[in-house]
Design a protein around this motif. Structure first.
Motif, PDB file in Angstrom:
ATOM      1  N   TYR A  84       0.842  -1.189   0.000  1.00  9.16           N
ATOM      2  CA  TYR A  84       0.000   0.000   0.000  1.00  9.16           C
ATOM      3  C   TYR A  84       0.878   1.240   0.000  1.00  9.16           C
ATOM      4  O   TYR A  84       1.887   1.300   0.684  1.00  9.16           O
ATOM      5  N   PHE A  85       0.512   2.238  -0.783  1.00  5.73           N
ATOM      6  CA  PHE A  85       1.213   3.506  -0.844  1.00  5.73           C
ATOM      7  C   PHE A  85       0.494   4.467   0.085  1.00  5.73           C
ATOM      8  O   PHE A  85      -0.723   4.622   0.001  1.00  5.73           O
ATOM      9  N   ILE A  86       1.236   5.082   0.980  1.00  6.92           N
ATOM     10  CA  ILE A  86       0.632   5.981   1.962  1.00  6.92           C
ATOM     11  C   ILE A  86       1.147   7.392   1.733  1.00  6.92           C
ATOM     12  O   ILE A  86       2.349   7.616   1.580  1.00  6.92           O
ATOM     13  N   THR A  87       0.246   8.343   1.718  1.00  8.49           N
ATOM     14  CA  THR A  87       0.592   9.748   1.558  1.00  8.49           C
ATOM     15  C   THR A  87       0.207  10.482   2.841  1.00  8.49           C
ATOM     16  O   THR A  87      -0.895  10.294   3.351  1.00  8.49           O
ATOM     17  N   ILE A  88       1.112  11.284   3.345  1.00  5.27           N
ATOM     18  CA  ILE A  88       0.813  12.103   4.517  1.00  5.27           C
ATOM     19  C   ILE A  88       0.664  13.539   4.033  1.00  5.27           C
ATOM     20  O   ILE A  88       1.585  14.114   3.452  1.00  5.27           O
ATOM     21  N   CYS A  89      -0.509  14.106   4.257  1.00 14.03           N
ATOM     22  CA  CYS A  89      -0.758  15.493   3.861  1.00 14.03           C
ATOM     23  C   CYS A  89      -0.730  16.360   5.120  1.00 14.03           C
ATOM     24  O   CYS A  89      -1.349  16.019   6.123  1.00 14.03           O
ATOM     25  N   THR A  90      -0.014  17.458   5.052  1.00 14.34           N
ATOM     26  CA  THR A  90       0.090  18.359   6.194  1.00 14.34           C
ATOM     27  C   THR A  90      -0.783  19.588   5.972  1.00 14.34           C
ATOM     28  O   THR A  90      -1.146  19.912   4.840  1.00 14.34           O
ATOM     29  N   LYS A  91      -1.122  20.247   7.061  1.00 12.95           N
ATOM     30  CA  LYS A  91      -1.961  21.435   6.979  1.00 12.95           C
ATOM     31  C   LYS A  91      -1.344  22.454   6.036  1.00 12.95           C
ATOM     32  O   LYS A  91      -0.159  22.785   6.136  1.00 12.95           O
ATOM     33  N   THR A 100      17.512  14.975  -1.955  1.00  8.48           N
ATOM     34  CA  THR A 100      17.573  14.166  -0.739  1.00  8.48           C
ATOM     35  C   THR A 100      16.790  14.866   0.366  1.00  8.48           C
ATOM     36  O   THR A 100      16.932  16.072   0.570  1.00  8.48           O
ATOM     37  N   MET A 101      15.991  14.092   1.077  1.00 13.81           N
ATOM     38  CA  MET A 101      15.211  14.659   2.172  1.00 13.81           C
ATOM     39  C   MET A 101      16.103  14.906   3.367  1.00 13.81           C
ATOM     40  O   MET A 101      16.783  14.004   3.856  1.00 13.81           O
ATOM     41  N   GLN A 102      16.132  16.135   3.837  1.00 12.69           N
ATOM     42  CA  GLN A 102      16.875  16.526   5.031  1.00 12.69           C
ATOM     43  C   GLN A 102      15.849  16.753   6.135  1.00 12.69           C
ATOM     44  O   GLN A 102      15.131  17.749   6.129  1.00 12.69           O
ATOM     45  N   LEU A 103      15.760  15.796   7.057  1.00 14.39           N
ATOM     46  CA  LEU A 103      14.758  15.876   8.114  1.00 14.39           C
ATOM     47  C   LEU A 103      15.136  16.908   9.159  1.00 14.39           C
ATOM     48  O   LEU A 103      16.293  16.990   9.574  1.00 14.39           O
ATOM     49  N   ASN A 104      14.134  17.677   9.598  1.00 15.87           N
ATOM     50  CA  ASN A 104      14.348  18.560  10.738  1.00 15.87           C
ATOM     51  C   ASN A 104      14.013  17.755  12.005  1.00 15.87           C
ATOM     52  O   ASN A 104      13.793  16.541  11.939  1.00 15.87           O
ATOM     53  N   GLU A 105      13.955  18.409  13.161  1.00 13.02           N
ATOM     54  CA  GLU A 105      13.712  17.691  14.412  1.00 13.02           C
ATOM     55  C   GLU A 105      12.378  16.950  14.386  1.00 13.02           C
ATOM     56  O   GLU A 105      12.293  15.781  14.781  1.00 13.02           O
ATOM     57  N   LEU A 106      11.327  17.611  13.911  1.00  8.15           N
ATOM     58  CA  LEU A 106      10.018  16.965  13.836  1.00  8.15           C
ATOM     59  C   LEU A 106      10.045  15.803  12.844  1.00  8.15           C
ATOM     60  O   LEU A 106       9.476  14.736  13.096  1.00  8.15           O
ATOM     61  N   GLY A 107      10.741  15.968  11.734  1.00 10.01           N
ATOM     62  CA  GLY A 107      10.874  14.900  10.750  1.00 10.01           C
ATOM     63  C   GLY A 107      11.603  13.697  11.315  1.00 10.01           C
ATOM     64  O   GLY A 107      11.254  12.548  11.021  1.00 10.01           O
ATOM     65  N   ALA A 136       9.095  11.878  13.542  1.00 10.47           N
ATOM     66  CA  ALA A 136       8.132  11.141  12.721  1.00 10.47           C
ATOM     67  C   ALA A 136       8.778   9.890  12.134  1.00 10.47           C
ATOM     68  O   ALA A 136       8.183   8.809  12.141  1.00 10.47           O
ATOM     69  N   HIS A 137      10.011  10.012  11.651  1.00 13.76           N
ATOM     70  CA  HIS A 137      10.728   8.871  11.075  1.00 13.76           C
ATOM     71  C   HIS A 137      10.956   7.782  12.127  1.00 13.76           C
ATOM     72  O   HIS A 137      10.754   6.592  11.868  1.00 13.76           O
ATOM     73  N   LYS A 138      11.355   8.191  13.304  1.00 14.55           N
ATOM     74  CA  LYS A 138      11.609   7.233  14.383  1.00 14.55           C
ATOM     75  C   LYS A 138      10.367   6.392  14.662  1.00 14.55           C
ATOM     76  O   LYS A 138      10.420   5.160  14.715  1.00 14.55           O
ATOM     77  N   TYR A 139       9.228   7.060  14.835  1.00 14.99           N
ATOM     78  CA  TYR A 139       8.010   6.336  15.167  1.00 14.99           C
ATOM     79  C   TYR A 139       7.449   5.569  13.975  1.00 14.99           C
ATOM     80  O   TYR A 139       6.849   4.506  14.141  1.00 14.99           O
ATOM     81  N   TRP A 140       7.646   6.058  12.782  1.00 19.85           N
ATOM     82  CA  TRP A 140       7.245   5.321  11.576  1.00 19.85           C
ATOM     83  C   TRP A 140       8.001   3.996  11.513  1.00 19.85           C
ATOM     84  O   TRP A 140       7.405   2.955  11.232  1.00 19.85           O
ATOM     85  N   PHE A 142       8.314  18.549   8.040  1.00 18.42           N
ATOM     86  CA  PHE A 142       9.250  17.476   8.368  1.00 18.42           C
ATOM     87  C   PHE A 142      10.677  17.722   7.892  1.00 18.42           C
ATOM     88  O   PHE A 142      11.552  16.913   8.139  1.00 18.42           O
ATOM     89  N   GLY A 143      10.907  18.802   7.214  1.00 14.27           N
ATOM     90  CA  GLY A 143      12.246  19.108   6.723  1.00 14.27           C
ATOM     91  C   GLY A 143      12.181  19.700   5.330  1.00 14.27           C
ATOM     92  O   GLY A 143      11.175  20.277   4.933  1.00 14.27           O
ATOM     93  N   LYS A 144      13.269  19.531   4.579  1.00 20.21           N
ATOM     94  CA  LYS A 144      13.304  20.080   3.221  1.00 20.21           C
ATOM     95  C   LYS A 144      14.113  19.143   2.325  1.00 20.21           C
ATOM     96  O   LYS A 144      14.883  18.306   2.792  1.00 20.21           O
ATOM     97  N   ILE A 145      13.923  19.315   1.025  1.00 19.50           N
ATOM     98  CA  ILE A 145      14.661  18.513   0.046  1.00 19.50           C
ATOM     99  C   ILE A 145      15.834  19.328  -0.451  1.00 19.50           C
ATOM    100  O   ILE A 145      15.677  20.454  -0.920  1.00 19.50           O
ATOM    101  N   VAL A 146      17.034  18.754  -0.336  1.00 22.30           N
ATOM    102  CA  VAL A 146      18.264  19.397  -0.797  1.00 22.30           C
ATOM    103  C   VAL A 146      18.973  18.411  -1.721  1.00 22.30           C
ATOM    104  O   VAL A 146      19.257  17.279  -1.314  1.00 22.30           O
TER     105      VAL A 146
END
Length: 71
Positions: A26-33, A46-53, A56-60, A39-43
């Motif tokens: 299953y493909f899951i999409t997370i939509c944010t407000k 490559t996804m560069q996660l911030n603290e919240l990202g 989220a990654h840890k719990y995922w 969750f970070g930015k793409i550089v």
């Protein structure tokens, strides 16, 4: 098109009659407000996660510990 709370909404894209409880990929999409980049930015593609990202990654990644049938 249907309306909910006086707003247009997209109909379900689920396959009629399909049992989504079955094993499968299953493909899951997370939509944010407001599509915010919470969750970070793409550089350089490559996804560069911030603290919240990172949180989220840890719990995922811990989901299979709680639900062994999920990979």
């Amino acid at each position: 098109m249907d309306k909910y709370q006086n707003k247009y909404r997209v109909g379900s894209i689920r396959l009629p009659g399909y049992d989504y409880r079955k094993n499968g990929a299953y493909f899951i999409t997370i939509c944010t407000k407001n599509r915010g980049h919470f969750f970070g930015k793409i550089v350089d593609a490559t996804m560069q996660l911030n603290e919240l990202g990172q949180i989220a990654h840890k719990y995922w990644m811990e989901i299979p510990k709680h639900f062994p049938f999920v990979k």
